[in-house]
Design a protein around this motif. Structure first.
Motif, short mmCIF file in Angstrom:
data_model
loop_
_atom_site.label_atom_id
_atom_site.label_comp_id
_atom_site.label_asym_id
_atom_site.label_seq_id
_atom_site.Cartn_x
_atom_site.Cartn_y
_atom_site.Cartn_z
N HIS A 57 29.81 -15.99 -16.83
CA HIS A 57 28.85 -15.01 -16.32
C HIS A 57 29.51 -13.65 -16.15
CE1 HIS A 57 25.32 -13.47 -14.51
NE2 HIS A 57 25.85 -13.35 -13.30
N ARG A 58 28.81 -12.63 -16.60
CA ARG A 58 29.26 -11.23 -16.59
C ARG A 58 30.47 -10.99 -17.50
NH1 ARG A 58 28.78 -8.68 -10.51
NH2 ARG A 58 26.53 -8.81 -10.32
N GLY A 59 30.62 -11.82 -18.50
CA GLY A 59 31.71 -11.67 -19.46
C GLY A 59 31.27 -10.89 -20.68
N ALA A 60 31.47 -11.48 -21.85
CA ALA A 60 31.22 -10.81 -23.14
C ALA A 60 29.81 -10.23 -23.27
CB ALA A 60 31.50 -11.78 -24.27
N SER A 61 28.83 -10.91 -22.73
CA SER A 61 27.45 -10.42 -22.85
C SER A 61 27.19 -9.18 -22.00
CB SER A 61 26.45 -11.52 -22.47
OG SER A 61 26.54 -11.82 -21.10
N HIS A 62 28.14 -8.82 -21.19
CA HIS A 62 28.03 -7.62 -20.35
C HIS A 62 28.93 -6.50 -20.85
CE1 HIS A 62 25.95 -10.46 -17.84
NE2 HIS A 62 25.73 -9.56 -16.91
N SER A 63 29.26 -6.53 -22.13
CA SER A 63 30.21 -5.56 -22.69
C SER A 63 29.51 -4.47 -23.49
CB SER A 63 31.21 -6.29 -23.59
OG SER A 63 30.56 -6.78 -24.75
N LEU A 64 30.26 -3.40 -23.72
CA LEU A 64 29.78 -2.33 -24.60
C LEU A 64 29.53 -2.87 -26.01
CD1 LEU A 64 32.18 0.59 -23.59
CD2 LEU A 64 29.73 0.45 -23.16
N LEU A 65 30.39 -3.78 -26.45
CA LEU A 65 30.24 -4.36 -27.78
C LEU A 65 28.90 -5.11 -27.89
CD1 LEU A 65 31.35 -5.01 -30.60
CD2 LEU A 65 32.45 -7.03 -29.58
N PHE A 66 28.55 -5.88 -26.89
CA PHE A 66 27.28 -6.61 -26.91
C PHE A 66 26.11 -5.64 -26.98
CE2 PHE A 66 23.75 -8.95 -24.89
CZ PHE A 66 23.75 -10.11 -25.66
N LEU A 94 20.68 1.58 -24.94
CA LEU A 94 20.71 2.05 -23.55
C LEU A 94 20.15 1.00 -22.60
CD1 LEU A 94 19.63 5.79 -23.88
CD2 LEU A 94 21.85 4.91 -23.13
N SER A 95 19.11 0.32 -23.03
CA SER A 95 18.53 -0.74 -22.19
C SER A 95 19.55 -1.85 -21.96
CB SER A 95 17.27 -1.31 -22.85
OG SER A 95 16.27 -0.32 -22.94
N ALA A 96 20.24 -2.27 -23.01
CA ALA A 96 21.25 -3.33 -22.89
C ALA A 96 22.42 -2.87 -22.05
CB ALA A 96 21.73 -3.76 -24.28
N LEU A 97 22.85 -1.63 -22.23
CA LEU A 97 23.98 -1.10 -21.47
C LEU A 97 23.65 -0.94 -19.99
CD1 LEU A 97 26.86 -0.07 -21.54
CD2 LEU A 97 25.95 2.19 -22.14
N LEU A 110 32.31 -11.18 -9.76
CA LEU A 110 33.67 -10.88 -10.23
C LEU A 110 33.75 -9.56 -10.98
CD1 LEU A 110 34.76 -14.38 -11.59
CD2 LEU A 110 35.23 -13.36 -9.36
N GLY A 111 32.68 -8.81 -11.06
CA GLY A 111 32.68 -7.59 -11.84
C GLY A 111 32.21 -7.87 -13.26
N VAL A 112 32.14 -6.83 -14.09
CA VAL A 112 31.65 -6.97 -15.46
C VAL A 112 32.77 -6.69 -16.46
CG1 VAL A 112 29.26 -6.44 -14.88
CG2 VAL A 112 30.79 -4.58 -15.50
N ALA A 113 32.75 -7.43 -17.54
CA ALA A 113 33.76 -7.28 -18.61
C ALA A 113 33.28 -6.22 -19.60
CB ALA A 113 34.01 -8.62 -19.29
N LEU A 114 33.13 -5.01 -19.12
CA LEU A 114 32.56 -3.92 -19.92
C LEU A 114 33.36 -3.65 -21.19
CD1 LEU A 114 30.16 -1.96 -19.71
CD2 LEU A 114 31.73 -0.32 -18.69
N TRP A 115 34.65 -3.78 -21.14
CA TRP A 115 35.51 -3.43 -22.28
C TRP A 115 35.88 -4.64 -23.15
CZ3 TRP A 115 34.85 1.40 -22.84
CH2 TRP A 115 34.78 2.24 -21.74
N TRP A 116 35.25 -5.82 -22.93
CA TRP A 116 35.55 -6.98 -23.76
C TRP A 116 35.18 -6.66 -25.20
CZ3 TRP A 116 32.90 -10.02 -27.12
CH2 TRP A 116 33.52 -11.21 -27.50
N PRO A 117 35.90 -7.00 -26.22
CA PRO A 117 37.07 -7.87 -26.30
C PRO A 117 38.41 -7.15 -26.16
CG PRO A 117 36.31 -7.38 -28.51
CD PRO A 117 35.37 -6.68 -27.56
N TRP A 118 38.38 -5.84 -25.94
CA TRP A 118 39.62 -5.07 -25.85
C TRP A 118 40.35 -5.32 -24.54
CZ3 TRP A 118 34.89 -2.96 -27.32
CH2 TRP A 118 34.74 -2.82 -28.69
N SER A 119 39.61 -5.70 -23.52
CA SER A 119 40.20 -6.01 -22.23
C SER A 119 39.32 -7.05 -21.54
CB SER A 119 40.28 -4.75 -21.36
OG SER A 119 40.65 -5.08 -20.03
N GLY A 120 39.96 -8.00 -20.90
CA GLY A 120 39.23 -9.01 -20.14
C GLY A 120 39.04 -8.62 -18.69
N GLU A 121 39.51 -7.43 -18.33
CA GLU A 121 39.40 -6.97 -16.94
C GLU A 121 37.93 -6.86 -16.53
OE1 GLU A 121 40.77 -3.19 -14.15
OE2 GLU A 121 40.97 -3.06 -16.31
N ARG A 122 37.64 -7.32 -15.32
CA ARG A 122 36.29 -7.22 -14.76
C ARG A 122 36.24 -5.98 -13.88
NH1 ARG A 122 32.94 -11.89 -15.14
NH2 ARG A 122 33.85 -13.22 -16.74
#
Length: 179
Positions: A57-66, A94-97, A110-122
């Protein structure tokens, strides 16, 4: 996370602020789906994927890439969305972001993985006024009601004020009136 209803607030506000007919019904629907879709990752709990995992939850699907991939898909499907490719990509992107950005302003998780896959930081926003929503089983509780009031205060009312303000600016006369 804000409630699923509040994630729809951004595309709905953009639609309300736009000129009548500028955002087609299919494009609005795609924007609402794109704004809600990242929370489909709650299925990870049923699959025993840990919350902190990249696909939790809040991982890859919460990223800029997604968000970018959804924007690209909208551009490809622009004719079905009754919009130009750029408009479809921008609106859906914009809606997705908006989803991970709203989640970053919540008080829990735990926060959002906005920069996934470049960073796993939440990540969280430095200011987190929106109460985190309880999961489905506890949604209709005092905590759920407090979340709804928090979302009204910090998301819906500011968006409504912004839309009304935008509409007033758009209707303002181009030349000053003579006394």
């Amino acid at each position: 996370m804000p409630t699923v209803f509040t994630h729809a607030a951004i595309p709905l506000a953009l639609w309300c602020a736009s000129d009548r007919g500028r955002v087609s019904t299919p494009l609005l629907a795609a924007g609402v789906v794109a704004a809600m879709l990242p929370d489909a990752d709650v299925l990870a709990f049923a699959l025993h994927i840990p919350y902190a995992d990249s696909f939790g939850h809040r991982g890859a699907s919460h990223s800029l890439l997604f968000a970018a991939l959804l924007a690209l898909l909208a551009a490809l499907l622009h004719a079905r969305l009754r919009a130009g490719a750029v408009q479809a990509a921008a609106f859906v992107g914009l809606s997705a972001l908006s989803h991970p950005l709203l989640d970053a302003f919540t008080s829990g998780g735990l926060g959002v993985a906005l920069w996934w896959p470049w960073s796993g930081e939440r990540l969280f926003a430095p200011w987190r006024p929106i109460r985190v929503s309880p999961f489905a089983g506890q949604f209709f509780s005092a905590r759920g009601l407090a979340t709804v009031f928090s979302e009204l205060r910090w998301v819906w009312l500011p968006l409504a004020a912004a839309v009304v303000g935008w509409k007033l600016i758009q209707r303002a006369p181009a030349t000053p009136r003579t006394p």
